[in-house]
Write a protein that holds these residues in place. Structure first.
Motif, short mmCIF file in Angstrom:
data_model
loop_
_atom_site.label_atom_id
_atom_site.label_comp_id
_atom_site.label_asym_id
_atom_site.label_seq_id
_atom_site.Cartn_x
_atom_site.Cartn_y
_atom_site.Cartn_z
N VAL A 154 -115.37 1.37 7.41
CA VAL A 154 -114.61 1.56 6.36
C VAL A 154 -114.52 2.97 6.00
O VAL A 154 -113.34 3.40 5.52
CB VAL A 154 -115.19 0.76 5.02
CG1 VAL A 154 -114.55 1.24 3.77
CG2 VAL A 154 -115.24 -0.72 5.38
N GLY A 155 -115.45 3.61 6.18
CA GLY A 155 -115.49 5.06 5.92
C GLY A 155 -114.59 5.95 6.75
O GLY A 155 -113.96 6.78 6.21
N GLN A 156 -114.43 5.53 8.12
CA GLN A 156 -113.72 6.32 9.00
C GLN A 156 -112.23 5.76 8.70
O GLN A 156 -111.28 6.64 8.70
CB GLN A 156 -114.06 5.68 10.56
CG GLN A 156 -115.51 6.13 10.81
CD GLN A 156 -115.74 5.63 12.35
OE1 GLN A 156 -115.24 4.56 12.57
NE2 GLN A 156 -116.92 6.26 12.80
N ALA A 157 -111.91 4.49 8.34
CA ALA A 157 -110.59 4.19 7.77
C ALA A 157 -110.19 4.61 6.59
O ALA A 157 -108.95 5.25 6.60
CB ALA A 157 -110.71 2.53 7.52
N LEU A 158 -111.09 5.00 5.84
CA LEU A 158 -110.43 5.78 4.59
C LEU A 158 -110.54 7.10 4.70
O LEU A 158 -109.47 7.73 4.27
CB LEU A 158 -111.61 5.73 3.51
CG LEU A 158 -111.86 4.19 2.76
CD1 LEU A 158 -113.26 4.32 2.10
CD2 LEU A 158 -110.47 4.14 1.78
#
Length: 200
Positions: free
Chosen positions: A155-159
């Motif tokens: 999720v962090g990478q997508a954000l």
């Protein structure tokens, strides 16, 4: 020089003042506010602080020791090992937390210690057994119920990727493109909340 109806020099000054049209509020960490940052991996950023696996949640040392002693007398190191194995490796309490807790339980009259083969063996007293039976049968399991750190990292990478894209739109896009970018973020937020509203 103006292009596409947007003065880039003035745009950059406005972005610093307004945080990309109000998305970031001028705070570091991108338009999503400090918690996520770029890729969600920085210290103080998305949970896990960029470290694979993160830090396991600690369990209840006192309750875990009492629950183990319900089964049989044990010495301190044996209890540390048992908790590590039974929590699936998610939590292994340190001697610095276990031995002071054992001493406190002994002072409270809930356990009794005796020397056996050069080791101090602990067992429950009557009041200790009553307290242990009233508690959770496997308190160490709570330590294994922390966040799914693999999912957190994804999720962090997508954000982070979305952060970069919206920065580019806000910095170089036309007013119409900026408005469309805002609409996309607003719709994404709405859809995320709808996911929570769905029936399991």
């Amino acid at each position: 020089m103006r292009g596409n109806g947007y003065d880039r020099g003035e745009g950059r000054r406005r972005e610093r003042r307004e945080g990309f049209g109000g998305f970031g509020g001028g705070r570091p960490g991108g338009p999503f506010g400090g918690p996520f940052g770029h890729g969600g991996g920085g210290r103080g950023g998305f949970p896990g602080h960029g470290r694979r696996g993160g830090r396991a949640r600690r369990g209840d040392v006192r309750a875990s020791l009492l629950a183990l002693l319900l089964e049989r007398p044990m010495h301190g190191y044996e209890m540390i090992t048992e908790i590590g194995e039974r929590s699936g490796g998610a939590w292994r309490p340190s001697p610095g937390s276990v031995y002071p807790t054992l001493q406190l339980l002994e002072e409270e009259g809930l356990i009794a210690g005796s020397e056996a083969s050069g080791k101090r063996l602990f067992e429950l007293t009557g009041p200790g057994r009553a307290e242990a039976e009233a508690g959770a049968p496997s308190p160490w399991e709570q330590a294994g119920r922390g966040p799914d750190w693999e999912a957190v990292q994804e999720v962090g990478q997508a954000l982070g990727a979305v952060d970069q894209a919206i920065r580019q739109v806000m910095a170089t896009g036309t007013e119409e493109q900026r408005a469309k970018g805002l609409a996309v973020l607003t719709e994404a937020r709405r859809k995320l909340y709808l996911i929570l509203a769905e029936e399991a």
